[in-house]
Motif scaffolding. Structure first.
Motif, PDB file in Angstrom:
ATOM      1  N   LEU A  33      -4.830  -9.619 -58.157  1.00  6.07           N
ATOM      2  CA  LEU A  33      -4.465  -8.243 -58.526  1.00  6.07           C
ATOM      3  C   LEU A  33      -4.265  -8.139 -60.037  1.00  6.07           C
ATOM      4  CD1 LEU A  33      -3.674  -5.342 -57.762  1.00  6.07           C
ATOM      5  CD2 LEU A  33      -1.355  -6.190 -57.361  1.00  6.07           C
ATOM      6  N   GLU A  34      -3.553  -9.105 -60.614  1.00  3.67           N
ATOM      7  CA  GLU A  34      -3.346  -9.110 -62.063  1.00  3.67           C
ATOM      8  C   GLU A  34      -4.670  -9.183 -62.811  1.00  3.67           C
ATOM      9  OE1 GLU A  34      -0.475 -11.890 -63.603  1.00  3.67           O
ATOM     10  OE2 GLU A  34       0.832 -11.570 -61.874  1.00  3.67           O
ATOM     11  N   VAL A  35      -5.583 -10.012 -62.321  1.00  4.70           N
ATOM     12  CA  VAL A  35      -6.900 -10.148 -62.954  1.00  4.70           C
ATOM     13  C   VAL A  35      -7.651  -8.823 -62.907  1.00  4.70           C
ATOM     14  CG1 VAL A  35      -9.171 -11.253 -62.732  1.00  4.70           C
ATOM     15  CG2 VAL A  35      -7.086 -12.635 -62.599  1.00  4.70           C
ATOM     16  N   ARG A  36      -7.661  -8.177 -61.748  1.00  5.90           N
ATOM     17  CA  ARG A  36      -8.371  -6.891 -61.603  1.00  5.90           C
ATOM     18  C   ARG A  36      -7.764  -5.821 -62.524  1.00  5.90           C
ATOM     19  NH1 ARG A  36     -12.299  -5.011 -60.510  1.00  5.90           N
ATOM     20  NH2 ARG A  36     -11.885  -3.517 -58.880  1.00  5.90           N
ATOM     21  N   LEU A  37      -6.437  -5.767 -62.604  1.00  4.83           N
ATOM     22  CA  LEU A  37      -5.789  -4.781 -63.471  1.00  4.83           C
ATOM     23  C   LEU A  37      -6.082  -5.076 -64.943  1.00  4.83           C
ATOM     24  CD1 LEU A  37      -2.398  -4.306 -61.606  1.00  4.83           C
ATOM     25  CD2 LEU A  37      -4.334  -2.715 -61.682  1.00  4.83           C
ATOM     26  N   ASP A  38      -6.092  -6.347 -65.319  1.00  4.11           N
ATOM     27  CA  ASP A  38      -6.448  -6.716 -66.691  1.00  4.11           C
ATOM     28  C   ASP A  38      -7.891  -6.317 -67.002  1.00  4.11           C
ATOM     29  OD1 ASP A  38      -3.962  -7.687 -67.401  1.00  4.11           O
ATOM     30  OD2 ASP A  38      -4.460  -9.782 -66.968  1.00  4.11           O
ATOM     31  N   GLU A  39      -8.787  -6.479 -66.028  1.00  3.37           N
ATOM     32  CA  GLU A  39     -10.184  -6.058 -66.209  1.00  3.37           C
ATOM     33  C   GLU A  39     -10.270  -4.552 -66.450  1.00  3.37           C
ATOM     34  OE1 GLU A  39     -12.184  -7.268 -62.650  1.00  3.37           O
ATOM     35  OE2 GLU A  39     -12.360  -9.361 -63.298  1.00  3.37           O
TER      36      GLU A  39
END
Length: 103
Positions: A33-39
């Motif tokens: 989730l953190e990775v997707r939000l950072d993207e």
């Protein structure tokens, strides 16, 4: 400064509850989730991004100088979920509520 704060939200008031899931961030884990939000932050040049999803609402609270219009909203949700149906994409201006600044 308040004009930099923007919200995109989809609620049960605009869409059938079963379709709200199409506007959520899908990830296998908290880290995912953190990775997707950072993207999303990087892709759309957002200085800050907060995401909230409940059973009847999805909300993206962001800080950016970019104007948030129908074109931005379409690009944002297409990037978020490339599998969004054409029907939902056509209805985005009526489904996604946009708030800015004091609103």
């Amino acid at each position: 400064m308040l004009d930099q704060y923007k919200i995109l939200t989809v609620t049960y008031r605009q869409i059938n509850l079963k379709d709200i899931v199409a506007f959520r961030v899908h990830a296998d884990s908290h880290v995912g989730l953190e990775v997707r939000l950072d993207e999303l932050k990087e892709q759309f040049h957002l200085e800050e991004l907060m995401y909230t999803a409940t059973c009847n609402r999805v909300m993206y609270f962001m800080r950016t100088n970019r104007p948030i219009d129908d074109a931005f909203t379409l690009e944002f949700f297409r990037h978020l979920n490339p599998l969004l149906s054409d029907e939902l994409l056509e209805q985005l201006p009526e489904l996604v509520m946009h708030y800015e600044g004091l609103d």
